[in-house]
Design an enzyme around this catalytic site. Structure first.
Site, mmCIF file in Angstrom:
data_model
loop_
_atom_site.group_PDB
_atom_site.id
_atom_site.type_symbol
_atom_site.label_atom_id
_atom_site.label_comp_id
_atom_site.label_asym_id
_atom_site.label_seq_id
_atom_site.Cartn_x
_atom_site.Cartn_y
_atom_site.Cartn_z
ATOM 1 N N ASN A 194 -0.800 0.350 1.206
ATOM 2 C CA ASN A 194 -1.711 -0.748 0.865
ATOM 3 C C ASN A 194 -3.105 -0.610 1.479
ATOM 4 O OD1 ASN A 194 0.830 -3.401 0.689
ATOM 5 N ND2 ASN A 194 0.000 -2.093 -0.901
ATOM 6 N N ASP A 202 6.388 -7.956 -5.965
ATOM 7 C CA ASP A 202 5.304 -7.359 -6.749
ATOM 8 C C ASP A 202 4.803 -8.323 -7.827
ATOM 9 O OD1 ASP A 202 3.527 -5.392 -7.459
ATOM 10 O OD2 ASP A 202 4.945 -4.324 -8.748
HETATM 11 C C1 FPP Z 1 2.180 -7.070 -4.537
HETATM 12 O O1 FPP Z 1 1.296 -7.619 -5.441
HETATM 13 C C2 FPP Z 1 2.152 -7.742 -3.292
HETATM 14 C C3 FPP Z 1 1.735 -7.232 -2.085
HETATM 15 C C4 FPP Z 1 0.591 -6.352 -1.848
HETATM 16 C C5 FPP Z 1 2.488 -7.568 -0.898
HETATM 17 C C6 FPP Z 1 3.088 -8.948 -0.889
HETATM 18 C C7 FPP Z 1 2.189 -9.960 -0.320
HETATM 19 C C8 FPP Z 1 2.399 -11.276 -0.440
HETATM 20 C C9 FPP Z 1 3.572 -11.877 -1.134
HETATM 21 C C10 FPP Z 1 1.451 -12.230 0.140
HETATM 22 C C11 FPP Z 1 1.416 -12.205 1.616
HETATM 23 C C12 FPP Z 1 2.730 -12.450 2.250
HETATM 24 C C13 FPP Z 1 2.868 -13.031 3.445
HETATM 25 C C14 FPP Z 1 4.203 -13.165 4.049
HETATM 26 C C15 FPP Z 1 1.730 -13.575 4.183
HETATM 27 P P1 FPP Z 1 0.287 -6.659 -6.145
HETATM 28 O O2 FPP Z 1 -1.079 -6.918 -5.614
HETATM 29 O O3 FPP Z 1 0.745 -5.237 -6.038
HETATM 30 O O4 FPP Z 1 0.400 -7.134 -7.625
HETATM 31 P P2 FPP Z 1 0.081 -6.273 -8.917
HETATM 32 O O5 FPP Z 1 1.165 -5.225 -9.029
HETATM 33 O O6 FPP Z 1 0.163 -7.294 -10.016
HETATM 34 O O7 FPP Z 1 -1.274 -5.694 -8.757
#
Ligand code: FPP
Length: 224
Positions: free
Chosen positions: A60, A12
């Site tokens: 998501n 996250d």
């Molecule tokens: C959370 O950040 C992350 C995700 C939505 C999923 C994880 C995705 C990645 C690490 C990138 C893609 C991975 C691969 C393997 C291609 P967030 O957007 O929820 O962050 P925030 O809480 O700061 O909004």
């Protein structure tokens, strides 16, 4: 004590990491994907046998359409780019979650990545894709025929994680203290580690510190 724990990570903080740098959220996801590579290579190096990463949840899909499209494209790029990393490092690639909703092209790429790394037995790296624990449990129940004789061991064989051991360490970066519908069945006795570090900044030395703390724990599994 389990010396090679099954580690699961809720990665996250990509969006906030980017915002703090006055960049688009997608920039954070890009950096997040790069960090997956570093952490994966490190886990392989230190002998971790299973690493499960929450890459795309069933929730998501409610994100802005452009962000969802970006995440799916990023996954495609990641799989194409990193196939050799998996093969060269003897890492088997697997997924949990219902990928049947993904574009056909992406489904095929996931399938071929699994096939091309199927023989690798140094480590297994699992991506949770369109994964939600509640969804996984409901899908498992739908597959059950003999409900009368069900027990925990049999039920676990109907989950997406049927070939994987339960989680030993659950890590969540990004400062929030929640489990967010991730592996609810499999984390029953996991040790949970929260980090305030945003995922793109999460380092292998922070991971090492957590593993050290994990190894110091006496896990009683509800017993003595
Ligand atoms: C959370 O950040 C992350 C995700 C939505 C999923 C994880 C995705 C990645 C690490 C990138 C893609 C991975 C691969 C393997 C291609 P967030 O957007 O929820 O962050 P925030 O809480 O700061 O909004």
């Amino acid at each position: 004590m389990n010396n090679t724990p099954h580690i699961a990570i809720i990665m996250d903080g990509n969006g906030r990491w980017a915002k703090n740098k006055q960049k688009q959220r997608t920039f954070g996801h890009q950096k997040g994907a790069q960090n997956v590579r570093f952490v994966l290579k490190h886990c392989r190096k230190i002998g971790i046998k299973y690493l499960t990463l929450y890459a795309f949840s069933t929730e998501n899909w409610t994100r802005p359409k452009l962000e969802v499209e970006f995440l799916l494209k990023l996954l495609e790029k990641y799989l194409k780019q990193e196939l050799n990393l998996y093969i060269q490092n003897n890492i088997k690639f697997d997924t949990i979650g219902d990928i049947s909703i993904f574009p056909k092209k992406l489904q095929n790429l996931i399938k071929t990545t699994k096939e091309k790394t199927y023989h690798c037995d140094g480590m297994t790296q699992v991506l949770a894709l369109n994964y939600g624990a509640k969804d996984e449990i409901i899908r498992a129940i739908k597959k059950l025929k003999d409900k009368q004789n069900i027990n925990e061991k049999i039920f676990a064989k109907f989950l997406d994680t049927k070939d994987l051991p339960d989680i030993d360490m659950l890590i969540r970066t990004g400062g929030e203290h929640r489990v967010s519908n991730f592996l609810l069945w499999q984390i029953s006795y996991a040790e949970i580690f929260f980090s305030d570090t945003m995922w793109p900044d999460f380092t292998t030395s922070e991971l090492d510190d957590m593993i050290t703390k994990f190894k110091e724990k006496h896990r009683r599994y509800g017993g003595d």
